[in-house]
Write a protein that holds these residues in place. Structure first.
Motif, PDB file in Angstrom:
ATOM      1  N   THR A   1      -2.481   1.286  -2.791  1.00 18.79           N
ATOM      2  CA  THR A   1      -3.077   0.328  -3.727  1.00 18.79           C
ATOM      3  C   THR A   1      -2.053  -0.065  -4.778  1.00 18.79           C
ATOM      4  OG1 THR A   1      -5.236   1.362  -3.406  1.00 18.79           O
ATOM      5  CG2 THR A   1      -4.973  -0.052  -5.341  1.00 18.79           C
ATOM      6  N   LEU A   2      -1.887  -1.372  -4.994  1.00 17.34           N
ATOM      7  CA  LEU A   2      -0.953  -1.862  -6.007  1.00 17.34           C
ATOM      8  C   LEU A   2      -1.545  -1.681  -7.402  1.00 17.34           C
ATOM      9  CD1 LEU A   2       0.275  -5.111  -4.237  1.00 17.34           C
ATOM     10  CD2 LEU A   2       1.762  -3.281  -5.044  1.00 17.34           C
ATOM     11  N   PRO A   3      -0.716  -1.411  -8.396  1.00 12.00           N
ATOM     12  CA  PRO A   3      -1.230  -1.172  -9.751  1.00 12.00           C
ATOM     13  C   PRO A   3      -1.865  -2.416 -10.369  1.00 12.00           C
ATOM     14  CG  PRO A   3       1.007  -0.340  -9.502  1.00 12.00           C
ATOM     15  CD  PRO A   3       0.726  -1.157  -8.286  1.00 12.00           C
ATOM     16  N   GLY A   4      -2.798  -2.173 -11.292  1.00  9.59           N
ATOM     17  CA  GLY A   4      -3.404  -3.247 -12.080  1.00  9.59           C
ATOM     18  C   GLY A   4      -4.040  -4.333 -11.229  1.00  9.59           C
ATOM     19  N   ASN A   5      -3.824  -5.577 -11.679  1.00  8.23           N
ATOM     20  CA  ASN A   5      -4.421  -6.727 -11.000  1.00  8.23           C
ATOM     21  C   ASN A   5      -3.654  -7.153  -9.755  1.00  8.23           C
ATOM     22  OD1 ASN A   5      -6.435  -6.923 -12.953  1.00  8.23           O
ATOM     23  ND2 ASN A   5      -5.159  -8.200 -14.293  1.00  8.23           N
ATOM     24  N   TRP A   6      -2.540  -6.500  -9.498  1.00  9.30           N
ATOM     25  CA  TRP A   6      -1.720  -6.901  -8.354  1.00  9.30           C
ATOM     26  C   TRP A   6      -2.406  -6.613  -7.028  1.00  9.30           C
ATOM     27  CZ3 TRP A   6       2.529  -9.817  -8.684  1.00  9.30           C
ATOM     28  CH2 TRP A   6       3.136  -9.938  -9.941  1.00  9.30           C
ATOM     29  N   ASN A   7      -3.427  -5.790  -7.043  1.00  5.59           N
ATOM     30  CA  ASN A   7      -4.125  -5.468  -5.795  1.00  5.59           C
ATOM     31  C   ASN A   7      -4.916  -6.651  -5.250  1.00  5.59           C
ATOM     32  OD1 ASN A   7      -4.488  -3.381  -3.873  1.00  5.59           O
ATOM     33  ND2 ASN A   7      -6.610  -3.156  -4.544  1.00  5.59           N
ATOM     34  N   ARG A   8      -5.021  -7.725  -6.051  1.00 10.43           N
ATOM     35  CA  ARG A   8      -5.728  -8.914  -5.587  1.00 10.43           C
ATOM     36  C   ARG A   8      -4.845  -9.797  -4.702  1.00 10.43           C
ATOM     37  NH1 ARG A   8      -8.098 -11.373 -11.102  1.00 10.43           N
ATOM     38  NH2 ARG A   8      -5.899 -11.144 -11.622  1.00 10.43           N
ATOM     39  N   CYS A   9      -3.582  -9.416  -4.517  1.00  9.65           N
ATOM     40  CA  CYS A   9      -2.665 -10.205  -3.687  1.00  9.65           C
ATOM     41  C   CYS A   9      -3.138 -10.230  -2.236  1.00  9.65           C
ATOM     42  CB  CYS A   9      -1.257  -9.603  -3.719  1.00  9.65           C
ATOM     43  SG  CYS A   9      -0.442  -9.722  -5.316  1.00  9.65           S
TER      44      CYS A   9
ATOM     45  N   MET B   1       6.931  -8.406 -15.077  1.00  7.50           N
ATOM     46  CA  MET B   1       7.686  -7.461 -15.898  1.00  7.50           C
ATOM     47  C   MET B   1       6.755  -6.699 -16.843  1.00  7.50           C
ATOM     48  SD  MET B   1      11.263  -8.272 -17.789  1.00  7.50           S
ATOM     49  CE  MET B   1      10.594  -9.340 -19.037  1.00  7.50           C
ATOM     50  N   THR B   2       5.771  -7.421 -17.349  1.00 10.85           N
ATOM     51  CA  THR B   2       4.796  -6.787 -18.252  1.00 10.85           C
ATOM     52  C   THR B   2       4.036  -5.674 -17.534  1.00 10.85           C
ATOM     53  OG1 THR B   2       4.528  -8.918 -19.348  1.00 10.85           O
ATOM     54  CG2 THR B   2       2.879  -7.249 -19.814  1.00 10.85           C
ATOM     55  N   SER B   3       3.720  -5.907 -16.258  1.00 16.02           N
ATOM     56  CA  SER B   3       2.980  -4.903 -15.496  1.00 16.02           C
ATOM     57  C   SER B   3       3.790  -3.614 -15.342  1.00 16.02           C
ATOM     58  CB  SER B   3       2.625  -5.463 -14.117  1.00 16.02           C
ATOM     59  OG  SER B   3       1.933  -4.513 -13.353  1.00 16.02           O
ATOM     60  N   PHE B   4       5.104  -3.735 -15.167  1.00 15.08           N
ATOM     61  CA  PHE B   4       5.957  -2.542 -15.064  1.00 15.08           C
ATOM     62  C   PHE B   4       5.953  -1.762 -16.375  1.00 15.08           C
ATOM     63  CE2 PHE B   4       7.813  -4.728 -11.396  1.00 15.08           C
ATOM     64  CZ  PHE B   4       8.005  -3.673 -10.523  1.00 15.08           C
ATOM     65  N   GLU B   5       5.936  -2.499 -17.494  1.00 14.07           N
ATOM     66  CA  GLU B   5       5.940  -1.841 -18.804  1.00 14.07           C
ATOM     67  C   GLU B   5       4.601  -1.165 -19.097  1.00 14.07           C
ATOM     68  OE1 GLU B   5       6.876  -5.081 -21.334  1.00 14.07           O
ATOM     69  OE2 GLU B   5       9.030  -5.041 -20.901  1.00 14.07           O
ATOM     70  N   GLN B   6       3.524  -1.801 -18.653  1.00 17.13           N
ATOM     71  CA  GLN B   6       2.193  -1.264 -18.957  1.00 17.13           C
ATOM     72  C   GLN B   6       1.779  -0.136 -18.015  1.00 17.13           C
ATOM     73  OE1 GLN B   6      -0.280  -4.741 -18.712  1.00 17.13           O
ATOM     74  NE2 GLN B   6       0.207  -5.443 -20.806  1.00 17.13           N
ATOM     75  N   HIS B   7       2.243  -0.183 -16.754  1.00 11.01           N
ATOM     76  CA  HIS B   7       1.825   0.820 -15.759  1.00 11.01           C
ATOM     77  C   HIS B   7       3.038   1.465 -15.077  1.00 11.01           C
ATOM     78  CE1 HIS B   7      -2.172  -1.006 -16.148  1.00 11.01           C
ATOM     79  NE2 HIS B   7      -1.591  -2.184 -15.929  1.00 11.01           N
ATOM     80  N   PRO B   8       3.950   2.069 -15.827  1.00 13.59           N
ATOM     81  CA  PRO B   8       5.159   2.627 -15.191  1.00 13.59           C
ATOM     82  C   PRO B   8       4.862   3.765 -14.217  1.00 13.59           C
ATOM     83  CG  PRO B   8       5.005   3.335 -17.482  1.00 13.59           C
ATOM     84  CD  PRO B   8       3.940   2.322 -17.280  1.00 13.59           C
TER      85      PRO B   8
END
Length: 624
Positions: free
Chosen positions: A24-32, A1-8
């Protein structure tokens, strides 16, 4: 949820991309990893799940697991005691491929086929008995049309295991799936599915298997024939695959099959042999107007068929090198050569096609992709254990406990019944058409609410052991556990919503009519989607207008019609909301249709339904 708020903005860009599985997924989610990324796609872009699953299988198991193999009957190893069973599906007829096999095996003169139906049982029995003695091939088609004879066929198949049939004897059967087809025959035989493959590439590959080498070289004008044969295969594949777009593909889904293709292929060869100049009009009329068009009953679908054939059968298709069959670069008529070269070209086509191949907008296949994902998930759910295993008993609450919890939650959200008798007494002095519709809707919703309440009470008793769990209660139990709406509840009106959303929607629907019943005055704005039978409401609007305007006619409804105006201004008639556009968007500023954005449906603003005089002159027959 924090990621949605930080990178809308980044998430919005990912969500609206055409291929989010490759973005490419936003933020650190690209490490999935690949599986974790599939879970994110499943949560946010359900329409792309099937693409993710396909690529996952290709990367980890290989492409052969996602490309359906062409049915090769020569590879089937059978004996004289083993029946061979074709499980039929719409659009495919195995007869042609079976005749080819008989010819290749030197059994064409000893091949006997019969389509089962009324009065055919004695003939079929004698054919089998004769075949057992002489070594013929016997093909009994459409066994599902002669179910009463199936027990006797079962005995004949059983006798094959005891007797010593001629070693050349083969028994071929074809049947649509049916619960009354004998299981013992299925167990004794070799089952083959003839389901049409998915995708233009797979369909064209299969069609080129149906065309023998002799057929491919039989025409006196081989170059023209081969080019137009490729166009015909593409045309047939397009028609079959277009139904995946649901209502955006065909107004009515038609059962185009292999026979349509085979007849068209024969016509193509015949007309090229007989005429010096290609008779385009005759060919297009016979293929699209008569052969395929014989299935088509809708005028718009017929126009679509004509548009396709005009694009694929023209002078440019035979005169122009590498004639493009689509705006995409991959689809064109290849350089002329042997049959193997055409098959090689087909094998290089994309495995998944873009909607642009069909002349469709990129949004067109969202609905079909979501439906495919739902089918996948429903299948996965059906494979889950229905009873909690003893080893997993301590891992969490049982299925029964979960259902009881959900059942209590649903009971708390079900609205109260509307006072039908009280409303009817209040409206008895004003029996207007709209009030009649209100009473009808109250009756339907009260009946639905009674059904829901009683079934939930019975289910609770069944889970606690106070009553026996019937098959209908078990179905409701499994539906609630899977968060699906039980079919018993869906009879009132169609809906695709899951259980939680459906319950909220039901509460809103009942609230609309409860408020209308309390005020005894029709609302200013009607929620059209909330009616179980919207047609009766629109008819009531016409009747009310006809009475107000003193329309004199034997049938006042025929004298007026509803005019739709999307407008914020105050007008006569009624205002409605709750409608959506599919296949287009709405420009609020200019009040007009526009190309759709990346979404399946677009809400339409308030619509003013205003009864106006019918513009169609009534005929004498209508006026009586």
């Amino acid at each position: 949820m924090t990621s949605f708020e930080q990178h809308p903005l980044d998430w919005n860009h990912w969500f609206t991309s055409a291929e989010p599985e490759n973005a490419t997924l936003p933020g650190n989610w690209n490490r999935c990893n690949e599986l974790q990324k599939m879970l994110i796609v499943r949560s946010l872009r359900q329409d792309r799940v099937s693409v993710c699953v396909t690529s996952f299988i290709v990367n980890n198991l290989g492409s052969r697991f996602v490309e359906p193999p062409v049915l090769d009957m020569k590879a089937v190893k059978s004996t004289c005691r083993t029946p061979l069973i074709f499980v039929l599906s719409s659009g495919v007829d195995p007869t042609g491929a079976l005749l080819q096999l008989a010819d290749a095996s030197g059994m064409s003169n000893h091949f006997h086929a019969l389509s089962l139906g009324q009065g055919q049982a004695p003939i079929a029995k004698s054919m089998i008995e004769e075949g057992v003695k002489t070594g013929h091939w016997v093909f009994l088609a459409n066994c599902h049309l002669s179910l009463s004879w199936m027990p006797e066929l079962d005995k004949l198949v059983e006798q094959l295991q005891v007797e010593k049939p001629n070693k050349n004897f083969r028994l071929w059967l074809s049947s649509s799936p049916h619960p009354e087809f004998p299981i013992t025959i299925l167990q004794a035989g070799i089952k083959m599915t003839t389901e049409p493959p998915k995708g233009i590439k797979a369909n064209m590959k299969r069609l080129y298997q149906l065309v023998t080498e002799d057929q491919f070289n039989r025409c006196s004008r081989p170059v023209l024939y081969r080019k137009l044969l490729f166009s015909l295969c593409f045309f047939h594949s397009i028609l079959l695959e277009r139904k995946k777009f649901l209502q955006l593909g065909w107004n009515i889904v038609y059962g185009f099959n292999d026979s349509d293709f085979e007849v068209s292929e024969n016509l193509l060869s015949l007309y090229l042999d007989e005429y010096e100049e290609i008779p385009w009009d005759a060919l297009k009329y016979l293929i699209a107007g008569v052969n395929y068009g014989g299935h088509v009953t809708d005028d718009w679908d017929r126009r679509l068929l004509t548009t396709y054939i005009n694009g694929y059968f023209c002078d440019s298709a035979v005169d122009q090198p590498f004639f493009k069959l689509s705006s995409l670069t991959s689809y064109y008529i290849p350089r002329d050569g042997p049959q193997s070269s055409y098959k090689e070209h087909i094998s290089m086509l994309p495995s998944t096609e873009h909607p642009e191949v069909f002349g469709q907008h990129s949004n067109a296949d969202i609905a079909s992709q979501i439906a495919e994902s739902r089918t996948l998930f429903d299948t996965l759910l059906s494979l889950q254990p229905q009873v909690t295993s003893p080893t997993a008993a301590g891992a969490g609450p049982s299925r029964e406990d979960k259902v009881l919890e959900l059942l209590s939650d649903v009971q708390g959200k079900i609205p109260a019944l509307i006072d039908f008798e009280g409303t009817r007494s209040l409206l008895q002095d004003n029996p207007s058409p709209l009030n009649v519709v209100l009473l009808q809707e109250i009756q339907r919703y009260n009946a639905l609410l009674n059904t829901i309440i009683s079934s939930l009470v019975e289910l609770e008793k069944g889970i606690t052991g106070l009553v026996v769990m019937s098959s209908s209660l078990e179905e409701i139990f499994h539906c609630i556990y899977d968060a699906r709406v039980p079919p018993l509840w869906e009879k009132a009106y169609p809906s695709l919503k899951p259980l939680a959303a459906w319950t909220r929607d039901l509460s809103q629907r009942v609230t609309q009519f409860a408020r209308w019943a309390e005020t005894v005055q029709p609302p200013t704005l009607f929620w059209l989607s909330g009616f179980t039978f919207p047609n009766s409401f629109l008819t009531a609007v016409l009747q009310s207008s006809a009475r107000q305007n003193n329309v004199s006619s034997h049938n006042p409804i025929h004298a007026e019609e509803n005019s739709c105006i999307v407008t914020p201004q105050q007008e006569d008639g009624v205002f409605i909301r709750g409608l959506f556009l599919e296949g287009a968007g709405w420009d609020k500023k200019n009040s007009c249709l526009v190309e759709a954005e990346l979404q399946m449906v677009c809400p339409i603003p308030t619509i003013n339904f205003k009864p106006v005089e019918n513009r169609k002159k009534m005929s004498k027959s209508e006026s009586f």
